[in-house]
Design an enzyme around this catalytic site. Structure first.
Site, PDB file in Angstrom:
ATOM      1  N   GLY B 277     -68.963 -35.751  -8.779  1.00 40.92           N
ATOM      2  CA  GLY B 277     -70.051 -36.012  -7.833  1.00 40.92           C
ATOM      3  C   GLY B 277     -71.157 -34.980  -7.933  1.00 40.92           C
ATOM      4  N   VAL B 278     -72.298 -35.345  -7.368  1.00 42.40           N
ATOM      5  CA  VAL B 278     -73.492 -34.505  -7.373  1.00 42.40           C
ATOM      6  C   VAL B 278     -73.328 -33.344  -6.405  1.00 42.40           C
ATOM      7  CG1 VAL B 278     -75.983 -34.564  -7.030  1.00 42.40           C
ATOM      8  CG2 VAL B 278     -74.782 -36.653  -7.697  1.00 42.40           C
ATOM      9  N   GLY B 279     -73.780 -32.156  -6.799  1.00 46.13           N
ATOM     10  CA  GLY B 279     -73.808 -31.035  -5.860  1.00 46.13           C
ATOM     11  C   GLY B 279     -73.144 -29.791  -6.399  1.00 46.13           C
ATOM     12  N   SER B 280     -73.178 -28.756  -5.592  1.00 44.54           N
ATOM     13  CA  SER B 280     -72.696 -27.456  -6.051  1.00 44.54           C
ATOM     14  C   SER B 280     -71.198 -27.469  -6.331  1.00 44.54           C
ATOM     15  CB  SER B 280     -73.025 -26.383  -5.002  1.00 44.54           C
ATOM     16  OG  SER B 280     -74.424 -26.202  -4.931  1.00 44.54           O
ATOM     17  N   GLU B 304     -72.981 -40.045 -13.092  1.00 43.58           N
ATOM     18  CA  GLU B 304     -74.278 -40.392 -12.533  1.00 43.58           C
ATOM     19  C   GLU B 304     -75.323 -39.335 -12.916  1.00 43.58           C
ATOM     20  OE1 GLU B 304     -73.839 -42.024  -8.435  1.00 43.58           O
ATOM     21  OE2 GLU B 304     -74.875 -40.177  -7.935  1.00 43.58           O
ATOM     22  N   ASN B 394     -77.764 -36.590   3.338  1.00 42.46           N
ATOM     23  CA  ASN B 394     -77.986 -37.228   2.036  1.00 42.46           C
ATOM     24  C   ASN B 394     -77.818 -38.742   2.043  1.00 42.46           C
ATOM     25  OD1 ASN B 394     -78.259 -34.585   1.310  1.00 42.46           O
ATOM     26  ND2 ASN B 394     -76.336 -34.452   0.215  1.00 42.46           N
ATOM     27  N   GLY B 398     -73.852 -42.664  -5.113  1.00 38.39           N
ATOM     28  CA  GLY B 398     -72.935 -43.404  -5.970  1.00 38.39           C
ATOM     29  C   GLY B 398     -71.477 -43.145  -5.648  1.00 38.39           C
TER      30      GLY B 398
END
Lengths: 504, 504
Positions: B277-280, B304, B394, B398
């Site tokens: 997943g997106v993020g830190s 993604e 947010n 996805g």
């Protein structure tokens, strides 16, 4: 190399009906002998979907045997009393997936005596093969499946396909019940496409929902065939309740919405592929579709089960055809289909459940899905499985497959339950099966809430307008209380479940 | 027939890099002139995903103009301040889909000033085209997209593709910002497959996650091209926070779990297709994968976004390659990639977001997905979007596409928030993005809860064991209280939110 087994070859797409129900040199057994093959700890992968096409005598014999067993039972969908009543009452069933429409197994799950988890139908075949039920798959894996015919390395399923192809593939040993109560011509409705494996899995080779890819035969390794049992016991199928005035009002609102959508949605310009959920409401809605003016469009049913309402539409010439995984008909519906199976088979095709419910196909065919629910909340979250947030009814089944992947998703439900005492539009559902991201349109007997493109606050307004009038004031009061706290999805959590705290 | 527009033909798979950024006789405009094309009520379909590849000057000029507008803004994913700060502050943005990672637009959504709804990324292209955002698509539809090159009927996207192909297809008029701050060689990473329409939609023609189907060009109707604006303003990309000791502990537990799974799961016998997943946290976990022993297996990233951690893995030779829809890198990561884009392009491919996130491909490639969450409840329901059940952060992005469709889904999250004061393992999540049916494995810094095949009661046991030790006693007390009421999924609704009633 193993020599080819003796006996007739599997039937094919071109020549679907086997010459005989029992082909070749088969390991015949009595139900008791077959039952004795099942060890004390084992996983039974059983055929059956929509209450039909399940094995009957072998589960009954397992339940009747003195031996104490600890079994995991995995079916395709709903099955009959011989499995979900008898094996529970005998204490042999310890775990169950993915569905409990039977009051005995459901009761055991709700009392904590049966370890149950409901799973998406589309994923179950892969879950059985790739560890998706990991803690639950115990001991030897034995497929027990019903067929109308069997050969040394093939079988033809009976009134449902469900996950039979995947289950005989995954099993250590296979027991087949051949049922003479069902016409051999059922072979004409089956189209068995078996998916290959990720990570280089092929697309499903269908460009038309009614297209054909294979023949009626489910293939298996002949070394695994452990027993063939003969029976003539019929299915114990669905009983639909009478269509109510509320059903009719929901159907009328749904019809009006669909006609408006036909006019404005380019998705539906030339063809309409419809799915309806399993059950009495779904069946009533299907029947009511005959009143919708589809113009010149080709209309097909692209779903999970063929119910009686669909036979009416086929007979009236309102449908191009139907694709599903089960003939979940009433007894009268079964009689009607069996008497004329060759004709119905021209327009009806059954597929494995990981094909009928495949996200990929629901997407590609642009399905319009209509499914029911226990309740819906102000923001469009849908509880389809749990009364009061705790007591499971049936399970999610294929509802999530269609709610998520169809291009236009409708939740159709009466605005109240328990004779009008309980609102099915609630502040917050204590269980969520389809999230706000998957709900587009909600239809009750009071109208249509079109949630598409609306923010949570706007959704609440739409949904209160289709709630029962006697609950609207209370819902508005909740909304006002929630608004004080702010947020994109306002809630007042301390009172969010005040409507659910009694047993509904 | 319209005569072919003058100017160079679109670049192709064989010859991907256009000779020039500006090909042919184009309608050049200043940002202000382009902004003036946007009527008072309109729907802007903007490029951008993961905070990069979004149009900058035209949104800024719209915000700066005196004219009062009421705009719906639909992006692919996260975009920059020129859109999600300036258009909100100027009062021009009335509605927003599908994502608000920017504090200004997020704040406006949570205050009820901006009508926002978060949508699944995979579905957005179809939703724009087939009425899925019905109430929100208002006035003329104008695509405003960033490109590294444009011709009379084609463009080459910049640092993300997102839904640009669908948006320029659906728009009434098209405005292109050509960004000279980004290398023209980015054309080498793009593979634009445009899906045809249901109900006879073709499968996506990929049998390898790194395969190529088309060239870098997004095609459009030349009649629609209304303005071309030049810019050299860079993206305002992601800033990753420092990797914490908790991140490292989660990564170690995840690595241990993956190695065990490699040994036992036939899905992973030959190849592993991973998504993070997106993020830190996702970025930190990606980086930590270098320590996992994948044996001889080919490992690819199938997700993604490409984040900095992935560049490390590519540089170390740990990955066969990466497929995504956005280069969501930090500034340093962008510099690194831009300096060597021809080499990175050999292993990195960007696709439209309805391809990168397609349920069909996530399924066929057998993806192992790792995503984060706000909190998870005792039964595996996952809240990925709402603090306290009400304030959106947010959006779902996805996450739902991967959680639902991947063959093995992991939720990775720290066991606490707010410096340890709040447990992220809670009795009942007040918002559900991924239901219990979609959660398989939960990893915290305290261990791995393997939920596969477990009943709700058994899941609660697993999940309490990975909660922060200081909360386990309270969770056990809730569980005991819930058990008194029975049900397959026991709850004590009056106290279910006692943990959430304060603002977290």
């Amino acid at each position: 190399m193993t020599p080819a087994p003796s006996g007739p070859a599997a039937p094919t797409l071109e020549d679907p009906v086997p010459a005989t129900r029992l082909g070749g040199d088969l390991p015949f057994a009595s139900p008791e002998e077959a039952a004795a093959l099942v060890p004390a700890t084992a996983t039974l992968l059983v055929s059956g979907f929509g209450g039909v096409g399940y094995p009957k005598l072998v589960p009954e014999a397992i339940a009747a045997a003195d031996e104490e067993r600890e079994l995991t039972v995995v079916s395709g969908g709903g099955v009959g009393d011989e499995i979900d009543r008898d094996l529970v009452e005998s204490g042999d069933m310890a775990r169950r997936y993915p569905f409990v429409p039977n009051e005995t197994s459901r009761g055991a799950a709700n009392d904590g005596r049966l370890a149950f988890h409901d799973r998406h139908i589309s994923r179950l075949a892969d879950e059985v093969r790739f560890g998706g039920l990991r803690a639950g798959m115990r001991g030897e894996t034995i497929a027990v499946v019903e067929a109308v015919a069997v050969g040394p390395d093939w079988l033809v399923p009976s009134t449902s396909i469900g996950h039979t192809p995947a289950y005989v593939g995954a099993a250590d040993r296979i027991v087949v019940e051949v049922n003479r109560a069902q016409p051999l011509d059922l072979a004409r409705v089956h189209d068995v496409h078996v998916r290959d494996d990720p990570p280089n899995r092929s697309p499903i080779p269908l460009d038309d929902p009614l297209g054909e890819t294979g023949g009626p035969a489910v293939r298996f390794d002949p070394e695994k065939l452990a027993a063939v049992v003969e029976t003539d016991r019929p299915d114990d199928p669905y009983e639909f309740r009478e269509v109510s005035a509320t059903d009719e009002a929901i159907a009328a609102n749904l019809g009006e919405f669909l006609e408006a959508e036909l006019d404005r949605n380019p998705l539906l310009a030339d063809a309409v592929n419809l799915q309806f959920g399993v059950g009495s409401l779904g069946n009533a809605l299907m029947g009511a579709l005959a009143d919708v003016d589809f113009g010149d469009r080709e209309v097909a049913y692209v779903g999970e089960v063929v119910q009686d309402g669909l036979l009416d539409m086929l007979d009236a010439g309102d449908l191009r055809g139907a694709s599903a995984t089960s003939l979940a008909l009433s007894s009268e519906g079964q009689d009607r289909l069996f008497a004329d199976v060759e004709r119905y088979a021209e327009d009806v095709v059954l597929r494995p459940a990981d094909v009928s419910n495949a996200p990929e196909l629901i997407d590609r065919f642009g399905v319009v899905g209509v499914n029911s629910a226990v309740e819906v909340d102000l923001y469009g979250n849908v509880n389809a499985t749990h009364i009061g947030g705790t007591r499971v009814v049936n399970g999610i089944g294929g509802g999530g497959d269609f709610a998520r992947n169809c291009r236009l998703g409708v939740v159709a439900l009466p605005s109240t339950a328990v004779g009008g005492d309980v609102s099915r539009v609630v502040p917050l559902t204590p269980h969520v099966d389809h999230s706000e991201h998957d709900a587009s349109v909600v239809v009750t007997e009071h109208g249509v809430a079109d949630l598409r493109g609306r923010s949570p606050r706007e959704r609440a307004e739409e949904l209160i307008a289709v709630a029962d009038p006697s609950f609207r004031e209370d819902l508005e009061a909740y909304r006002a209380r929630a608004d004080d706290g702010g947020g994109n999805t306002p809630h007042h959590l301390p009172s969010a479940f005040s409507w659910n705290s009694t047993d509904t």
